[in-house]
Scaffold this motif. Structure first.
Motif, PDB file in Angstrom:
ATOM      1  N   PRO A   1       0.813  -1.231   0.000  1.00 43.92           N
ATOM      2  CA  PRO A   1       0.000   0.000   0.000  1.00 43.92           C
ATOM      3  C   PRO A   1       0.846   1.281   0.000  1.00 43.92           C
ATOM      4  CG  PRO A   1      -0.923  -1.598   1.514  1.00 43.92           C
ATOM      5  CD  PRO A   1       0.346  -2.199   0.999  1.00 43.92           C
ATOM      6  N   ASP A   2       1.858   1.368   0.870  1.00 41.60           N
ATOM      7  CA  ASP A   2       2.566   2.647   0.944  1.00 41.60           C
ATOM      8  C   ASP A   2       3.500   2.871  -0.241  1.00 41.60           C
ATOM      9  OD1 ASP A   2       4.549   0.925   1.666  1.00 41.60           O
ATOM     10  OD2 ASP A   2       4.819   1.722   3.691  1.00 41.60           O
ATOM     11  N   SER A   3       3.695   1.815  -1.055  1.00 41.83           N
ATOM     12  CA  SER A   3       4.486   2.021  -2.273  1.00 41.83           C
ATOM     13  C   SER A   3       3.610   2.587  -3.388  1.00 41.83           C
ATOM     14  CB  SER A   3       5.128   0.700  -2.731  1.00 41.83           C
ATOM     15  OG  SER A   3       4.177  -0.134  -3.368  1.00 41.83           O
ATOM     16  N   LEU A   4       2.299   2.598  -3.163  1.00 45.23           N
ATOM     17  CA  LEU A   4       1.361   3.076  -4.195  1.00 45.23           C
ATOM     18  C   LEU A   4       0.925   4.513  -3.939  1.00 45.23           C
ATOM     19  CD1 LEU A   4      -0.904  -0.112  -4.341  1.00 45.23           C
ATOM     20  CD2 LEU A   4       0.916   0.522  -5.940  1.00 45.23           C
ATOM     21  N   VAL A   5       1.376   5.059  -2.805  1.00 43.37           N
ATOM     22  CA  VAL A   5       0.885   6.372  -2.373  1.00 43.37           C
ATOM     23  C   VAL A   5       1.981   7.413  -2.569  1.00 43.37           C
ATOM     24  CG1 VAL A   5       0.140   7.680  -0.361  1.00 43.37           C
ATOM     25  CG2 VAL A   5      -0.740   5.369  -0.745  1.00 43.37           C
ATOM     26  N   LYS A   6       1.613   8.524  -3.204  1.00 41.65           N
ATOM     27  CA  LYS A   6       2.621   9.516  -3.557  1.00 41.65           C
ATOM     28  C   LYS A   6       2.910  10.537  -2.449  1.00 41.65           C
ATOM     29  CE  LYS A   6       3.341   8.363  -8.004  1.00 41.65           C
ATOM     30  NZ  LYS A   6       2.436   7.154  -8.007  1.00 41.65           N
ATOM     31  N   VAL A   7       1.895  10.891  -1.648  1.00 39.68           N
ATOM     32  CA  VAL A   7       2.070  11.917  -0.617  1.00 39.68           C
ATOM     33  C   VAL A   7       3.131  11.477   0.391  1.00 39.68           C
ATOM     34  CG1 VAL A   7       0.903  13.256   1.168  1.00 39.68           C
ATOM     35  CG2 VAL A   7      -0.337  12.553  -0.883  1.00 39.68           C
ATOM     36  N   SER A   8       3.990  12.394   0.797  1.00 32.27           N
ATOM     37  CA  SER A   8       5.064  12.043   1.728  1.00 32.27           C
ATOM     38  C   SER A   8       4.510  11.781   3.118  1.00 32.27           C
ATOM     39  CB  SER A   8       6.086  13.176   1.816  1.00 32.27           C
ATOM     40  OG  SER A   8       6.907  12.988   2.950  1.00 32.27           O
TER      41      SER A   8
ATOM     42  N   LEU B   1      -4.968   7.537   2.134  1.00 33.49           N
ATOM     43  CA  LEU B   1      -4.588   6.926   0.858  1.00 33.49           C
ATOM     44  C   LEU B   1      -4.002   5.529   1.065  1.00 33.49           C
ATOM     45  CD1 LEU B   1      -3.066   9.896  -1.187  1.00 33.49           C
ATOM     46  CD2 LEU B   1      -4.924   8.375  -1.914  1.00 33.49           C
ATOM     47  N   VAL B   2      -3.172   5.397   2.099  1.00 32.51           N
ATOM     48  CA  VAL B   2      -2.601   4.075   2.393  1.00 32.51           C
ATOM     49  C   VAL B   2      -3.736   3.097   2.711  1.00 32.51           C
ATOM     50  CG1 VAL B   2      -1.221   2.732   4.016  1.00 32.51           C
ATOM     51  CG2 VAL B   2      -0.338   4.905   3.130  1.00 32.51           C
ATOM     52  N   MET B   3      -4.667   3.547   3.562  1.00 31.92           N
ATOM     53  CA  MET B   3      -5.809   2.707   3.924  1.00 31.92           C
ATOM     54  C   MET B   3      -6.587   2.290   2.677  1.00 31.92           C
ATOM     55  SD  MET B   3      -7.270   1.570   6.735  1.00 31.92           S
ATOM     56  CE  MET B   3      -7.150   2.719   8.124  1.00 31.92           C
ATOM     57  N   LYS B   4      -6.805   3.262   1.801  1.00 30.84           N
ATOM     58  CA  LYS B   4      -7.576   3.015   0.574  1.00 30.84           C
ATOM     59  C   LYS B   4      -6.872   1.986  -0.316  1.00 30.84           C
ATOM     60  CE  LYS B   4      -9.692   5.629  -3.121  1.00 30.84           C
ATOM     61  NZ  LYS B   4      -9.059   6.426  -4.143  1.00 30.84           N
ATOM     62  N   ASN B   5      -5.545   1.965  -0.243  1.00 34.18           N
ATOM     63  CA  ASN B   5      -4.774   1.040  -1.087  1.00 34.18           C
ATOM     64  C   ASN B   5      -4.450  -0.285  -0.389  1.00 34.18           C
ATOM     65  OD1 ASN B   5      -3.835   2.199  -3.823  1.00 34.18           O
ATOM     66  ND2 ASN B   5      -3.729   3.955  -2.438  1.00 34.18           N
ATOM     67  N   THR B   6      -4.996  -0.475   0.805  1.00 35.32           N
ATOM     68  CA  THR B   6      -4.676  -1.690   1.558  1.00 35.32           C
ATOM     69  C   THR B   6      -5.680  -2.805   1.250  1.00 35.32           C
ATOM     70  OG1 THR B   6      -3.703  -0.391   3.334  1.00 35.32           O
ATOM     71  CG2 THR B   6      -4.355  -2.633   3.872  1.00 35.32           C
TER      72      THR B   6
END
Lengths: 286, 286
Positions: free
Chosen positions: A62-69, A84-89
């Protein structure tokens, strides 16, 4: 360190040498990286794993798919990041049920002539009945486009719900995935065959093996009917074992190999080459 | 190169250095051995295996057991050498049939209280019937001395010939073979447990896993009833896969894991965690 990481690490060993005038010196070098200090046996106290699990093996962490720092001090941005991380999990587990085709006519010179034998059709029927008995909500069945795989799939489908989606894929055809280690004397395909098949079978792996997408809400069971070399290569790759070890395994005709991929990306092999649902007289592998 | 060979190779890299007076130089070193040039992916053209099979893994390679030099030019000695190698060459195949015990009372605090449940006894009975149906000339049955393994073995024995030799071994008791990679959050034994169990389970591997002795004339089938961690560690070690990957597999209760060791020392995993001979309702793993 994975076999992949090892390869990347070559040529990066920096050595400080206290030199002696005009002489050639031979020194014993001890590598400095802690990753390189590998325990000689599994049971010594200075244990370091020889192979580290790559948790982003499918490029879906998930956190590799999220751009925000995530280091952004702005609370608003921090919140965005977490959302965003949650959304991509991923939340669901994927079960891949790999089936080897049944016994077939080894004398056939073309793919069409390498059809299932009577025994092979019986095996496929037993495999279908076992999948029926396991009674899972199967998502779909995919098979290789080779004759023996299509025939096996079609026999299996008789035992499964009529509306089960069916796919065929050329990616799953039999081939030479990677030169086996140790080599097998009797099986020496041309280099060009490994060159061509290897990339294709690796492409199949990357297509079918990955954690669930974040919008998958329930666990899924997918049936993949293909071939012994392809399945063994998949198992090595999925477990992050050296893929050239694939010939250290053998699979019975019609057998079930079950790989589970957790939402975290963790992979578990739950059975390999299971044919216990067949009477011993119906078991074959060659 | 295996993880073991890599470890042994550390500190043995000899570097010839053309020295510069009184200076500290930092050089990039590229190792020269072809074994170290590892392909970054399985399907590139510059393929080199990342893990080389150690054919003398059990220290029973015939020519490693013979003292006479094979380079001796004396024809008489050369003949002696060849005869000795022949005499030390195995001819038979060993099949190790590894059985996980049945479902047991997880609430038990002592080993004696961790007896088989009703389901566990049914599973053991089904496993025994399957071994009977496979109808091999079993050489012996060995079990761990833990209650659940002894009970499973005793139930299995009811389906096998009365005169089958039975052994028990403390080496096969359940334990923590090696810290798993990736680690499992919910299972973190004390370091001392890995330290103690690890050597014991490795000792069990070295005792039971080896090619046939040269005087064994027919293929043999041995049944070993033990535990999930022990069996998974054995499989990794036998296939020369990184043993810390053992938790990437899972085994059903009463399941059959089949390892074949050829006279050449080659090892093949023919089934892992096979429980297909049980009705789905009787399958459990936790």
């Amino acid at each position: 360190m994975t076999w992949r990481q090892r390869a990347q690490g070559l040529g990066k060993v920096v050595v400080g040498v206290s030199a002696v005038t005009g002489a050639l010196v031979a020194i014993y070098l001890q590598k400095k990286s802690p990753e390189d200090r590998i325990a000689a046996t599994s049971w010594t106290t200075n244990f370091k794993p020889s192979i580290i699990w790559d948790s982003n093996w499918d490029k879906r962490e998930p956190d590799s798919l999220v751009k925000v720092s995530k280091d952004n001090p702005d609370p608003k941005q921090q919140k965005d990041y977490e959302n965003l991380v949650m959304k991509n999990t991923p939340k669901a587990t994927r079960h891949l049920i790999l089936i080897r085709h049944g016994n077939y006519n080894l004398d056939g010179e073309t793919d069409q002539m390498r059809y299932l034998t009577k025994l092979g059709r019986e095996q496929a029927e037993l495999t279908g009945l076992r999948l029926q008995a396991l009674n899972k909500q199967y998502l779909k069945l995919v098979s290789s486009t080779m004759t023996r795989a299509v025939e096996t799939a079609d026999i299996i489908l008789k035992s499964l719900p009529k509306d089960l989606p069916v796919e065929r894929s050329d990616l799953l055809r039999e081939g030479a995935p990677i030169p086996p280690e140790p080599p097998l004397g009797s099986w020496r395909p041309e280099k060009q065959q490994f060159f061509e098949d290897g990339a294709r079978i690796e492409a199949a792996f990357r297509h079918y093996f990955h954690r669930a997408s974040p919008d998958q809400t329930t666990d899924s069971y997918e049936i993949i009917v293909c071939h012994a070399n392809v399945i063994r290569y998949f198992v090595c790759r999925a477990l992050q074992f050296p893929p050239e070890g694939w010939l250290r395994m053998s699979l019975n005709h019609g057998s079930i190999t079950w790989v589970t991929i957790r939402p975290s990306g963790r992979v578990v092999l739950r059975a390999l080459g299971e044919a216990g649902f067949m009477p011993p007289a119906k078991i074959s592998s060659m």
